[in-house]
Scaffold this motif. Structure first.
Motif, PDB file in Angstrom:
ATOM      1  N   VAL A  63      -8.394  -5.335  -5.313  1.00 44.46           N
ATOM      2  CA  VAL A  63      -7.080  -5.307  -5.391  1.00 44.46           C
ATOM      3  C   VAL A  63      -7.652  -7.138  -6.740  1.00 44.46           C
TER       4      VAL A  63
ATOM      5  N   HIS B 269      -5.787   8.042  -0.026  1.00 42.02           N
ATOM      6  CA  HIS B 269      -6.708   8.033  -0.823  1.00 42.02           C
ATOM      7  C   HIS B 269      -8.375   7.274  -0.070  1.00 42.02           C
ATOM      8  N   MET B 270      -7.616   6.028   0.718  1.00 42.82           N
ATOM      9  CA  MET B 270      -8.817   5.188   1.268  1.00 42.82           C
ATOM     10  C   MET B 270      -9.189   5.567   2.498  1.00 42.82           C
TER      11      MET B 270
ATOM     12  N   PHE C 179       0.488  -1.660   0.126  1.00 41.82           N
ATOM     13  CA  PHE C 179       0.625   0.050   0.346  1.00 41.82           C
ATOM     14  C   PHE C 179       1.008   1.412  -0.133  1.00 41.82           C
ATOM     15  N   THR C 180       0.891   2.196  -1.173  1.00 46.57           N
ATOM     16  CA  THR C 180       1.057   3.302  -1.132  1.00 46.57           C
ATOM     17  C   THR C 180       0.898   4.312  -0.040  1.00 46.57           C
TER      18      THR C 180
ATOM     19  N   MET D 151      -8.554  -1.416  -7.942  1.00 47.15           N
ATOM     20  CA  MET D 151      -7.851  -0.670  -6.888  1.00 47.15           C
ATOM     21  C   MET D 151      -5.743  -0.944  -6.866  1.00 47.15           C
ATOM     22  N   PRO D 152      -5.394  -0.122  -6.563  1.00 45.11           N
ATOM     23  CA  PRO D 152      -5.100   0.967  -7.088  1.00 45.11           C
ATOM     24  C   PRO D 152      -5.896   1.469  -7.925  1.00 45.11           C
TER      25      PRO D 152
ATOM     26  N   GLU E 278      -2.682   3.979 -10.147  1.00 47.81           N
ATOM     27  CA  GLU E 278      -1.353   3.592  -9.893  1.00 47.81           C
ATOM     28  C   GLU E 278      -1.169   1.780 -10.871  1.00 47.81           C
TER      29      GLU E 278
ATOM     30  N   ASP F 230      -1.894   5.221  -1.680  1.00 43.99           N
ATOM     31  CA  ASP F 230      -3.179   4.563  -1.338  1.00 43.99           C
ATOM     32  C   ASP F 230      -4.270   5.125   0.280  1.00 43.99           C
TER      33      ASP F 230
END
Length: 85
Positions: free
Chosen positions: A50, A19-20, A12-13, A55-56, A59, A16
């Motif tokens: 995913v 955003h979430m 998870f960046t 998602m993501p 990206e 991410d």
């Protein structure tokens, strides 16, 4: 070797996570993708997102290995877990 939370967390960046947190602000619990308990709470939805490629956002999508790692980690934390995808 079992997949650890550290492996999953690294998928998870920061984008991410931010955003979430924003998207989930009005959900029963805010989804913090860098918090293990939060990801476990929403694991069904995270996995479905995913695995389907939703998602993501903005990206590169997760590889099949990343999706499989998430499922392995999730099932190691919640035996008997059945994904919806």
């Amino acid at each position: 070797m079992a997949v650890t939370w550290d492996t999953i967390k690294a998928y998870f960046t920061d984008m991410d996570v931010d955003h979430m947190k924003h998207v989930s602000a009005n959900w029963p619990k805010v989804l913090d993708l860098h918090d293990e308990a939060s990801v476990l709470y929403y694991a069904t939805q995270v996995h479905a997102s995913v695995a389907s490629g939703r998602m993501p956002i903005g990206e590169p999508r997760w590889t099949p290995k990343m999706v499989a790692d998430f499922l392995d980690w999730w099932q190691s934390q919640a035996p008997g877990t059945k994904p919806i995808v």
